[in-house]
Design an enzyme around this catalytic site. Structure first.
Site, PDB file in Angstrom:
ATOM      1  N   GLU A 171      -5.578   3.572   4.518  1.00  0.00           N
ATOM      2  CA  GLU A 171      -6.298   2.436   5.100  1.00  0.00           C
ATOM      3  C   GLU A 171      -7.697   2.779   5.619  1.00  0.00           C
ATOM      4  O   GLU A 171      -7.954   2.706   6.838  1.00  0.00           O
ATOM      5  CB  GLU A 171      -5.477   1.806   6.223  1.00  0.00           C
ATOM      6  CG  GLU A 171      -4.140   1.267   5.772  1.00  0.00           C
ATOM      7  CD  GLU A 171      -3.364   0.597   6.913  1.00  0.00           C
ATOM      8  OE1 GLU A 171      -3.723   0.785   8.087  1.00  0.00           O
ATOM      9  OE2 GLU A 171      -2.397  -0.131   6.615  1.00  0.00           O
ATOM     10  N   GLU A 360       3.359   0.129   2.442  1.00  0.00           N
ATOM     11  CA  GLU A 360       3.851  -0.276   3.765  1.00  0.00           C
ATOM     12  C   GLU A 360       4.069  -1.780   3.773  1.00  0.00           C
ATOM     13  O   GLU A 360       3.245  -2.539   3.254  1.00  0.00           O
ATOM     14  CB  GLU A 360       2.839   0.033   4.889  1.00  0.00           C
ATOM     15  CG  GLU A 360       2.666   1.485   5.213  1.00  0.00           C
ATOM     16  CD  GLU A 360       1.634   1.731   6.319  1.00  0.00           C
ATOM     17  OE1 GLU A 360       1.357   0.810   7.118  1.00  0.00           O
ATOM     18  OE2 GLU A 360       1.100   2.852   6.362  1.00  0.00           O
TER      19      GLU A 360
END
Ligand code: PNW
Length: 468
Positions: A171, A360
């Site tokens: 991320e 995720e």
């Protein structure tokens, strides 16, 4: 081919089922076996930064209890475990001297996973930077691309012969937005100039690490490297021109800022408007470096945003409109499963058929701190899992190349600046005793894995009698 969510669910035999964690969130023992101090070790000690003064000093004690957690993974039936490596355990000063005890820890873990038939999926950087590098400017210092490639090379040499999946960064958007723009994550800065610089250095580092991988790890179908991004689809609050433009800015800033360089060698046209005078065009050689062929993309999906024009919101001039009729999780995220199907369709449309893994997906809902029962009933989380897996299946039916799914998270853990107040785990953790208790969501997930998702076609609720 149909995209109806009512198509009966059945995932292919080779669909990869996993669960994810990150080093600083679960390991504890941050300085054990010769490890150096990390940026998060320091950040949690800065007063006011983390809720209730929580730290990762103990966390889930996964650094010592991972063999027990591996037994849980086996019981659940996981095909893969996604975890990150702590850079400062491998290189205590961030560069130079390798710490053999730190490396040996992860070698043991990888070998035990392989022995158990669980594929290790390693993230090289999930936010814990060696403090010694932070002291040299961290992600603002152009030398970091070399530091990162050198660190990655140590791991490729030690583990490249047996680890099937690697990701460079987790991320990058959250790293720059939280760490450099809004200051909510380490190193806690608040500058549009720094956010723009860190973005470029992150992608240079990503590119250099992928090059190192290609140079050190012989090409093979089960030796793959990718990038993990968080995607939050943006929907306009109205069809007025101002809201549509705000939605495009938000999408460019959060969703395309890193995917465009990595997969197309470009930057989104809206970014100069977002960053204002802090924006600098990326030099052609930086774009070329960021644009390395990847073997897969990892997408982390939690929620969506409905966006309106908002001149007061710095620096995006856009803000999210809370959907008052919807269910929200404990992190105030709207539960919106169709957004996951939309995200996957959007990815295919913009970037093509590169294999996708949902690296995720999960939800924080309130659970009590201790549990006596063999299984903890968590109906809201169970519903979240069920509906998001159907959303993944719908995208597959529509032709999206999504090959696997990782639940966030295997364990309740340190939710960064929110401390231990938010629980995302399949396994409940009693932090006073370190006892793990499966939640009903965990039992459902186990059943999903053993039935390849067919159990999602039954309307019956999750098994409450525990893991098989
Ligand atoms: C991810 N957002 O963080 C991280 O990869 C995990 O370490 C973390 O525990 C998990 O999601 C839950 O928060 C995110 O604002 C943080 O869009 C913020 C956002 C997305 C993901």
């Amino acid at each position: 081919m149909s995209s109806s969510i009512f198509t009966p669910v059945e995932f292919p035999v080779d669909f990869l089922w996993g669960a994810a964690t990150a080093a600083y969130q679960v390991e504890g023992s941050p300085l054990a076996d010769g490890a150096g101090v990390s940026s998060w070790h320091r950040f949690v000690r800065t007063p006011g930064r983390v809720r209730d003064g929580d730290t990762g000093d103990v966390a889930c004690d996964h650094y010592r209890r991972w063999p027990e957690d591996l037994q849980w993974m086996r019981r659940i039936g996981l095909g893969s475990y996604r975890f990150s490596i702590s850079w400062s355990r491998i290189l205590p000063e961030g560069r130079g001297r390798v710490n053999p005890a730190g490396l040996a820890h992860y070698e043991r873990k990888v070998d035990a996973l392989l022995e158990a038939g669980i594929q290790p999926n390693i993230t090289l950087y999930h936010w814990d930077l060696p403090a010694a590098l932070d002291d040299r400017g961290g992600w603002l210092n152009p030398d970091i691309a070399d530091w990162f490639a050198d660190y990655a090379s140590v791991l490729f040499k030690a583990l490249g012969d047996r680890v099937p999946m690697w990701a460079t960064l987790n991320e990058p958007w959250v790293i720059t937005d939280g760490g450099f723009l809004h200051g909510t994550l380490a190193p806690g800065h608040r500058s549009a100039y720094e956010a723009a610089i860190a973005a470029r250095q992150l992608m240079r580092a990503h590119g250099r690490a992928v090059q190192a991988f290609r140079a050190l790890v012989p090409a093979a179908p089960d030796r793959r490297i990718g990038l993990v991004v968080n995607i939050e689809p943006k929907y306009p609050a109205s069809h007025g021109a101002a809201d549509l433009a705000a939605t495009a800015r938000a999408d460019a800033y959060m969703n395309r800022q890193y995917l465009d360089p990595a997969l197309r060698g470009t930057t989104p046209a809206e970014l100069p408007e977002v960053f204002g005078e802090a924006w600098v065009d990326w030099p052609a050689e930086e774009l070329a470096l960021a644009h390395q062929p990847l073997d897969f993309i990892g997408i982390n999906y939690y929620t969506r945003a409905v966006v309106r024009d908002d001149p007061a919101a710095w620096p995006l001039r856009a803000s999210a409109v809370r959907q008052t009729q919807a269910t929200h999780t404990e992190t105030a995220w709207e539960v919106y499963p169709p957004g996951l199907t939309d995200t996957l369709l959007w990815f295919k449309q913009h970037y093509g058929d590169l294999p996708i893994y949902i690296t995720e997906n999960g939800s924080a809902f309130y659970d009590p701190p201790s549990v006596e029962a063999p299984v903890l009933d968590d109906p809201l989380r169970t519903d979240y899992l069920r509906r998001h897996l159907r959303a993944v299946h719908a995208a597959r039916e529509a032709g999206v190349n999504v090959r696997g799914y990782y639940a966030w998270s295997l364990l309740d853990n340190l939710e960064w600046a929110l401390g231990y107040s938010k629980r995302f785990g399949l396994l409940h953790v009693n932090y006073a005793t370190q006892k793990r208790t499966p939640k009903a969501t965990c039992a459902l997930y186990s059943q999903v894995i053993s039935t390849r998702g067919r159990c999602l076609n039954d309307t019956a609720s999750a098994p409450t009698d525990g893991l098989p």
